[in-house]
Design an enzyme around this catalytic site. Sequence first.
Site, PDB file in Angstrom:
ATOM      1  N   SER A  34       0.837  -1.198   0.000  1.00  0.00           N
ATOM      2  CA  SER A  34       0.000   0.000   0.000  1.00  0.00           C
ATOM      3  C   SER A  34       0.878   1.256   0.000  1.00  0.00           C
ATOM      4  O   SER A  34       1.644   1.473  -0.929  1.00  0.00           O
ATOM      5  CB  SER A  34      -0.971  -0.039   1.180  1.00  0.00           C
ATOM      6  OG  SER A  34      -1.927   0.988   1.097  1.00  0.00           O
TER       7      SER A  34
ATOM      8  N   HIS B 120      -4.074  -0.340  -4.478  1.00  0.00           N
ATOM      9  CA  HIS B 120      -5.536  -0.496  -4.338  1.00  0.00           C
ATOM     10  C   HIS B 120      -6.178  -0.088  -5.681  1.00  0.00           C
ATOM     11  O   HIS B 120      -7.207   0.596  -5.703  1.00  0.00           O
ATOM     12  CB  HIS B 120      -6.084   0.381  -3.201  1.00  0.00           C
ATOM     13  CG  HIS B 120      -5.488   0.104  -1.865  1.00  0.00           C
ATOM     14  ND1 HIS B 120      -5.831  -0.973  -1.077  1.00  0.00           N
ATOM     15  CD2 HIS B 120      -4.535   0.779  -1.157  1.00  0.00           C
ATOM     16  CE1 HIS B 120      -5.148  -0.946   0.060  1.00  0.00           C
ATOM     17  NE2 HIS B 120      -4.344   0.104   0.028  1.00  0.00           N
TER      18      HIS B 120
ATOM     19  N   GLU C 206      -5.331  -4.978  -5.070  1.00  0.00           N
ATOM     20  CA  GLU C 206      -5.135  -5.538  -3.735  1.00  0.00           C
ATOM     21  C   GLU C 206      -4.780  -7.022  -3.824  1.00  0.00           C
ATOM     22  O   GLU C 206      -5.152  -7.712  -4.780  1.00  0.00           O
ATOM     23  CB  GLU C 206      -6.396  -5.330  -2.895  1.00  0.00           C
ATOM     24  CG  GLU C 206      -6.664  -3.864  -2.589  1.00  0.00           C
ATOM     25  CD  GLU C 206      -7.943  -3.623  -1.809  1.00  0.00           C
ATOM     26  OE1 GLU C 206      -8.674  -4.616  -1.540  1.00  0.00           O
ATOM     27  OE2 GLU C 206      -8.226  -2.462  -1.464  1.00  0.00           O
TER      28      GLU C 206
END
Length: 293
Positions: A149, A191, A218
């Site tokens: 992330s 994401h 993801e």
Amino acid sequence: MVVTQIALQEAAPIMPSKIPEGETRGWIVPIGGAENKENDRHILERFVQVSGGDAANIVVIPTASRMHETGPAYERLFKDLGAAEVAVMDFDTRRDCQEPGRLRRLEEASGIFFTGGNQLRLTTLLGGTPVAKLIRVRNAHGVTVGGTSAGASILSEHMIAFGDEGSAVISGSVRLAPGLGLTNRFIIDQHFRQRDRLGRLITALAYNPFAIGIGLDEDTAAFIGPDERLEVHGSGGVTIVDSSEVSYSSIGEVGEGQPVSVLGLRVHILVEGATFNLHTRLASPGSLVSAKQ
């Protein structure tokens, strides 16, 4: 290995660090976030493998997260996956990034992992410090560096700090900041399809058309080897946006908030088994194509 003045001098502010003659750069492993930590942990397993396997010595940096349990959770995960040593190293101030003990511990690591959270928290605390410079040098000497992330976003020289969601390419819809600078070949977003981030990645490339856009879904990782070949692992996809053949962009002519025209983009959608060569800019189905019987 002990941190020396030579090592710190080698950690020059240039990005990326020069690979010494006779050595190969370490793996770079951006993960799109929300990687499986329960029943199918093969992304994190693969990270341990490319960090030395059962001899892996991993440093987890949870600075992007404000949740105290983040670092210890990854420490347990990597130990469960067979790493020989795992240490959590958090940074609360820029002064922390100058401590000789922390620098020595990073020099001992075979793998360095950044957790998710806020990438601007990472860059404002680590950017331009001896820790950031040393991580670049260690990667140039063969140490694996990865993150999930926010920890994925910071790995390259040009980092997406924040931006608008949606598929539209709009001037001013993305804000860039200096990242860690392991490489200047690509810009990462994470994401990706879950948060509809195609527009902001293309906008970032309109500002920086020399780079390659890597959009990570993801539970999906791009394992980028020393040979500049990107391998996809995980349950989602990796969107590659190649702007090397762009023939026209209006990004320099329109006002902020206005739509942008970009002609000549090449887009590839890769899933596990597929590869992309960052040097030749050629995509391959890789192991997706079964050998003929």
